[in-house]
Design a protein around this motif. Structure first.
Motif, PDB file in Angstrom:
ATOM      1  N   GLY A 297      41.351  47.968  53.263  1.00 36.12           N
ATOM      2  CA  GLY A 297      41.230  47.568  53.635  1.00 36.12           C
ATOM      3  C   GLY A 297      40.435  46.167  54.404  1.00 36.12           C
ATOM      4  O   GLY A 297      39.545  46.591  55.420  1.00 36.12           O
ATOM      5  N   LEU A 298      39.906  45.522  53.402  1.00 30.29           N
ATOM      6  CA  LEU A 298      38.789  44.539  53.497  1.00 30.29           C
ATOM      7  C   LEU A 298      38.318  43.560  54.049  1.00 30.29           C
ATOM      8  O   LEU A 298      39.967  42.694  53.632  1.00 30.29           O
ATOM      9  N   ASP A 299      38.057  42.801  54.561  1.00 31.12           N
ATOM     10  CA  ASP A 299      38.476  41.210  55.014  1.00 31.12           C
ATOM     11  C   ASP A 299      38.033  40.098  53.781  1.00 31.12           C
ATOM     12  O   ASP A 299      38.474  39.182  53.844  1.00 31.12           O
ATOM     13  N   CYS A 300      36.587  40.715  52.749  1.00 32.02           N
ATOM     14  CA  CYS A 300      36.597  40.251  51.748  1.00 32.02           C
ATOM     15  C   CYS A 300      35.205  40.996  50.903  1.00 32.02           C
ATOM     16  O   CYS A 300      34.947  42.236  51.383  1.00 32.02           O
ATOM     17  N   VAL A 301      35.070  41.008  49.934  1.00 29.46           N
ATOM     18  CA  VAL A 301      34.166  41.700  48.950  1.00 29.46           C
ATOM     19  C   VAL A 301      32.791  40.422  48.929  1.00 29.46           C
ATOM     20  O   VAL A 301      32.984  39.516  49.477  1.00 29.46           O
ATOM     21  N   PHE A 302      31.599  40.749  48.136  1.00 26.43           N
ATOM     22  CA  PHE A 302      31.129  40.066  47.647  1.00 26.43           C
ATOM     23  C   PHE A 302      30.175  39.373  46.557  1.00 26.43           C
ATOM     24  O   PHE A 302      30.178  40.489  45.794  1.00 26.43           O
ATOM     25  N   LEU A 303      29.827  38.050  46.562  1.00 30.07           N
ATOM     26  CA  LEU A 303      29.672  38.327  45.657  1.00 30.07           C
ATOM     27  C   LEU A 303      27.993  37.938  45.353  1.00 30.07           C
ATOM     28  O   LEU A 303      27.219  37.238  46.105  1.00 30.07           O
ATOM     29  N   ASP A 304      26.890  39.041  44.536  1.00 28.56           N
ATOM     30  CA  ASP A 304      25.349  39.443  44.432  1.00 28.56           C
ATOM     31  C   ASP A 304      24.901  38.233  43.714  1.00 28.56           C
ATOM     32  O   ASP A 304      25.132  38.669  42.088  1.00 28.56           O
ATOM     33  N   ILE A 305      23.962  37.552  43.571  1.00 29.63           N
ATOM     34  CA  ILE A 305      23.323  36.782  42.386  1.00 29.63           C
ATOM     35  C   ILE A 305      21.635  36.743  43.266  1.00 29.63           C
ATOM     36  O   ILE A 305      21.235  36.340  42.794  1.00 29.63           O
ATOM     37  N   SER A 306      21.352  37.751  43.832  1.00 27.25           N
ATOM     38  CA  SER A 306      19.954  37.326  44.332  1.00 27.25           C
ATOM     39  C   SER A 306      18.957  38.599  43.851  1.00 27.25           C
ATOM     40  O   SER A 306      18.201  38.326  44.092  1.00 27.25           O
TER      41      SER A 306
END
Length: 525
Positions: A297-306
């Protein structure tokens, strides 16, 4: 009436590169709905795939294209494009495109890697390759004496001989609306080329510009051309999710340089979906994100290049870094919220390796075509390459051909229409069409969903046809008319495919058939 040797409809890389290849010997008209800079090509970030490094090979690039294309790539077309990739890049370099340099490499240029590629072979200009290419070519177009640029002009329809009493004549040009004056011009062309791009605006969420309304595909279909593989709509896995970030793409190169996809709690999820993880082809990554979002039930996911330094990110991804910072997202310290969005139309007008369509005198190039290169899923950064390679092939064919014999063309007839009494019909149908396509013809499909979409699309098509028949044309009406044709072609193609292959995933037919077959639709004559 205006007459030219070649009429090119569309001003992206396909149209611009073709115009420049022809203009030293022929008079060329370049027709664009907005300005020369407004195209999907200008929005391309990652780069152009080509065999440039000595450690790479044509066979490896072909194999990667086949793998991404899920067994549906045409071997002759694929090898043709890849074998000509080096010359295509050299042509752009000779034109002055400022690709990012790296003196430490064998090529002298920095090559990055993207999903589905086995080698670093993406030549780029930082993270704004399309913009760099378009700016370079646009400046040369504007100063060329043999190129007439018609900005803010939209093609209404092609002029085809068999519809005006000359059944053997083929394509003779196009009727074109001057958006500012509301006057329809008759533009004659000994050769006519569709370089109109894709149809991403048939969906609610897309990485495409507002101009991507399937114009060339719809016009070619009405003119009598076959279309192929329209069910294969590529959804880019990572479009920036932010209320102020309309259609902003987070380049695949971010994952190519080590970016990982995470859930809101920080859990990395791609290794559970594919052993290639974030470097799997786009269709797999998009479906994985879609699965995780729906499951949780997510609105988005996350792309992590930190984990990369701020200097690295500002050097390699200056456009993405700057845009995210404008929105309060420091990608050196926090992950980027992303969602899949409609990105690329892998099918289109069926052409041969010289860009010819089924209608004599009519050619097509770029995203509006089905050349056989992309199969069931386009390999990252093969699209701009296809534009340059096929523009060279079409230019050679046109320069060697005499073209159509001049025939009297009728002027555009407005005698039986009036000014529209209200525009709400167009805006309402536009929203209903795009919402139906998003809800029923998206990343994951079922037969029932497709049938629901088809029912709604056909009702809309009748309304739009009635409106078109009674009122004067406008930019919005022309685009809506083309969108509904394109939507119908996508759904018809999807219903014909009784399997899941590449970008077409059906819950009712989850398995792969033993033999890969193209979906080719033929218009009624």
């Amino acid at each position: 009436m205006e007459s030219f040797d070649v009429v090119i409809i569309g001003s992206g890389l396909a149209g611009q590169s073709l115009a420049l290849r022809l203009a030293d010997r022929l008079r060329v008209a370049l027709i664009t709905k907005r300005t020369l800079e407004d195209s999907a090509s200008a929005w391309a970030q990652g780069g152009i795939a080509a065999v440039l490094d000595p450690s790479d090979s044509v066979d490896a690039h072909v194999a990667d294209t086949f793998d991404a294309g899920a067994g549906l790539c045409d071997p002759h077309a694929t090898r043709f494009v890849v074998e000509n990739s080096g010359r295509a890049i050299q042509w752009l370099i000779d034109r002055g495109v400022p690709f990012t340099r790296d003196p430490s490499t064998a090529t002298g240029y920095h090559l990055t890697r993207e999903g589905g590629h086995s080698h670093r072979r993406i030549i780029h200009a930082a993270d704004a390759t399309g913009a760099a290419v378009q700016q370079t070519l646009t400046e040369q177009l504007q100063s060329h004496p043999n190129i007439t640029v018609l900005e803010r002009h939209i093609a209404v329809d092609l002029i085809v001989g068999d519809k005006i009493g000359y059944p053997e004549a083929g394509c003779l040009g196009a009727y074109v609306l001057d958006i500012d004056s509301d006057h329809v011009l008759t533009v004659r062309g000994r050769h006519t080329v569709l370089a109109t791009g894709g149809a991403g605006k048939v969906y609610v969420y897309t990485t495409n510009p507002d101009t991507a309304t399937g114009d060339g595909i719809a016009m070619a279909w009405r003119a009598g051309c076959r279309v192929g593989n329209m069910e294969f709509i590529q959804f880019h896995p990572t479009c920036l999710y932010h209320p102020q970030a309309k259609s902003f793409l987070i380049s695949e190169a971010v994952r190519g340089e080590g970016g990982v996809l995470r859930l809101p709690d920080g859990t990395r999820f791609m290794p559970a979906h594919d052993p290639r993880a974030e470097l799997a082809p786009r269709d797999i990554v998009a479906r994985a994100i879609d699965f995780e979002m729906k499951k949780r039930g997510l609105d988005c996911v996350f792309l992590d290049i930190s984990h990369k330094s701020a200097d690295f990110l500002q050097t390699h991804f200056p456009t993405i870094h700057a845009r995210c910072m404008e929105l309060g997202i420091d990608i050196a310290k926090q992950p980027i919220p992303v969602v899949p969005a409609a990105h690329y139309t892998c099918g289109g007008i069926v052409t041969d390796l010289d860009g010819r369509t089924d209608v004599p005198g009519l050619y097509a190039v770029g995203e509006s075509t089905c050349t056989g290169l992309h199969g069931a899923n386009r390999l990252a950064s093969n699209s701009l390459l296809e534009c340059v390679v096929f523009s060279e092939a079409i230019a050679a064919t046109i320069l060697a051909a005499p073209g159509q014999t001049p025939i009297p063309l009728p002027a555009w007839d407005e005698s039986r229409v009036t000014d529209a009494d209200e525009e709400i019909v167009i805006s309402h149908n536009w929203e209903e069409l795009r919402r139906a396509m998003w809800d029923y013809v998206g990343i994951v499909r079922t037969t029932k969903r497709l049938q629901r979409a088809q029912h709604r699309i056909r009702l809309l098509a009748r309304e739009i046809h009635e409106y078109y028949s009674n009122f004067r044309v406008s930019n919005d009406l022309i685009e809506l008319r083309n969108l509904v044709v394109t939507a119908d072609l996508i759904v018809r193609s999807a219903l014909q495919r009784k399997e899941s292959r590449g970008l077409h995933f059906s819950r009712d037919f989850p398995d792969l058939l033993p033999k890969a077959r193209n979906t080719v639709l033929r218009p009624r004559r």
